[in-house]
Design an enzyme around this catalytic site. Sequence first.
Site, short mmCIF file in Angstrom:
data_model
loop_
_atom_site.label_atom_id
_atom_site.label_comp_id
_atom_site.label_asym_id
_atom_site.label_seq_id
_atom_site.Cartn_x
_atom_site.Cartn_y
_atom_site.Cartn_z
N GLY A 13 -62.13 -29.09 13.63
CA GLY A 13 -61.95 -28.11 12.81
C GLY A 13 -62.98 -28.36 11.62
O GLY A 13 -62.58 -28.97 10.71
N MET A 14 -63.98 -27.73 11.52
CA MET A 14 -65.01 -27.84 10.27
C MET A 14 -64.69 -26.69 9.13
O MET A 14 -65.24 -25.72 9.49
CB MET A 14 -66.65 -28.18 10.55
CG MET A 14 -66.35 -29.45 11.49
SD MET A 14 -68.34 -29.79 12.11
CE MET A 14 -68.96 -30.38 10.45
N GLY A 16 -66.68 -27.12 6.16
CA GLY A 16 -67.79 -27.29 5.31
C GLY A 16 -67.48 -28.09 3.88
O GLY A 16 -68.31 -28.47 3.08
N VAL A 18 -66.21 -32.21 2.78
CA VAL A 18 -66.83 -33.73 3.04
C VAL A 18 -65.55 -34.28 4.19
O VAL A 18 -66.20 -34.88 5.04
CB VAL A 18 -66.49 -34.51 1.69
CG1 VAL A 18 -65.30 -34.66 1.07
CG2 VAL A 18 -67.33 -35.87 2.12
N ASP A 19 -64.22 -33.85 3.97
CA ASP A 19 -63.42 -34.48 4.81
C ASP A 19 -63.67 -34.14 6.38
O ASP A 19 -63.49 -35.23 7.08
CB ASP A 19 -61.90 -34.24 4.39
CG ASP A 19 -61.52 -34.83 3.05
OD1 ASP A 19 -62.13 -35.82 2.74
OD2 ASP A 19 -60.55 -34.08 2.63
N SER A 20 -63.76 -32.87 6.71
CA SER A 20 -64.16 -32.48 8.09
C SER A 20 -65.27 -33.02 8.48
O SER A 20 -65.55 -33.19 9.68
CB SER A 20 -63.85 -31.16 8.12
OG SER A 20 -64.57 -30.24 7.43
N MET A 39 -63.87 -22.03 11.14
CA MET A 39 -62.62 -21.00 11.44
C MET A 39 -63.04 -20.13 10.03
O MET A 39 -63.04 -20.64 8.98
CB MET A 39 -61.52 -21.69 11.20
CG MET A 39 -60.85 -22.31 12.38
SD MET A 39 -59.17 -23.05 12.14
CE MET A 39 -59.85 -24.91 12.07
N CYS A 104 -50.03 -21.89 7.54
CA CYS A 104 -51.51 -21.76 7.88
C CYS A 104 -51.53 -23.04 9.26
O CYS A 104 -52.31 -23.03 10.26
CB CYS A 104 -52.62 -22.13 6.95
SG CYS A 104 -54.33 -22.13 7.62
N GLY A 128 -59.53 -32.88 9.12
CA GLY A 128 -59.84 -33.72 8.09
C GLY A 128 -58.57 -33.99 7.16
O GLY A 128 -58.67 -34.39 6.14
N CYS A 201 -55.86 -21.10 0.25
CA CYS A 201 -57.04 -20.80 0.93
C CYS A 201 -57.46 -19.58 0.90
O CYS A 201 -58.85 -19.30 0.69
CB CYS A 201 -57.07 -21.27 2.53
SG CYS A 201 -55.41 -20.88 3.21
#
Length: 374
Positions: A13-14, A16, A18-20, A39, A104, A128, A201
């Site tokens: 799950g990205m 955008g 830095v963690d993912s 997502m 979520c 992430g 979010c």
Amino acid sequence: MMTDNSKTRVVVGMSGGVDSSVTALLLKEQGYDVIGVFMKNWDDTDEFGVCTATEDYKDVAAVADQIGIPYYSVNFEKEYWDRVFEYFLAEYRSGRTPNPDVMCNKEIKFKAFLDYAMTLGADYVATGHYAQIKRDENGVVHMLRGLDKGKDQTYFLSQLSQEQLQKTMFPLGHLQKSEVRAIAEQAGLATAKKKDSTGICFISEKNFKTFLSHYLPAQKGRMMTVDGRDMGEHAGLMYYTIGQRGGLGIGGQQGGDNKPWFVVGKDLSQNILYVGQGFYHESLMSTSLDASVIQFTREVPEEFTLECTAKFRYRQPDSKVTVHVKKDKAKVVFAEPQRAITPGQAVVFYDGHECLGGGIIDMAYKDGEPCQYI
């Protein structure tokens, strides 16, 4: 002998961020068959007509291209609205203070996204999050706190089931945030210097009060002390949470001392906000709570009693508790009185480093009497 991970597909799950981005990079470096998925959970066009999700997706695309993985975008706006946002509004309507991040994770990132990842042939999903997964000799998965104590996110992952955890990887769990940034910078990732997102979010940087008023009409009402003194008008019960200090507009009005004012209770039926002076005002202290939506990370009996520690909000030290579980409900008794136990928030159970699960707070009690918090 090195493990051959190339036959194991991990869908990341990205967001955008830095963690993912580093999550995808590390898995790729470990030889996994990695796919990135962005997502889109919310239509978040800002006041300038710029959709921030579009910018985030561009960052996902840039990072995926850099590390050499395929990537997709999936739209979960309907699922998010139905399973998270409607819940969020219903909680506020009933005078509670929800934690949408917990829901979520339960409903979107580890349900809708997990289901979608399986259609891509995933063996696992990865995110992430700062948490750790450990398998014991019986194949049971245990979720442990992230090594970076300031970033540990097990509180928000506490509603995940054993079934969900069996299919999950958290590659950042053993790293400090500073190490994650360093890895991103060393690899020259497009997101290396991107600042962390904050807030809920779907609200991002928006003013929370303005946002909420779009969906729930505010009903002004009276602000009172517990002993019945009228302190003026409140803007709408949904804007206040138990234990809150700022935003009351009564800083200049004093009682018998100079202590600051706090929200100490709500009466939804009469639309009254109760305030009192002092961080440890007696109305803010309770000795037990009732919780529902109880979820443990592994199989447990329908009825049992557990001695462990608990958190009642995210950034808070653990407190010793006794938990009496009956199906999906629990009574949690505190070893020491606790401040500002807030209906709608998560209560999360721990045994040392392991997160055992948690539930949603329904009611706080002081020596068996319900606290006037909703």
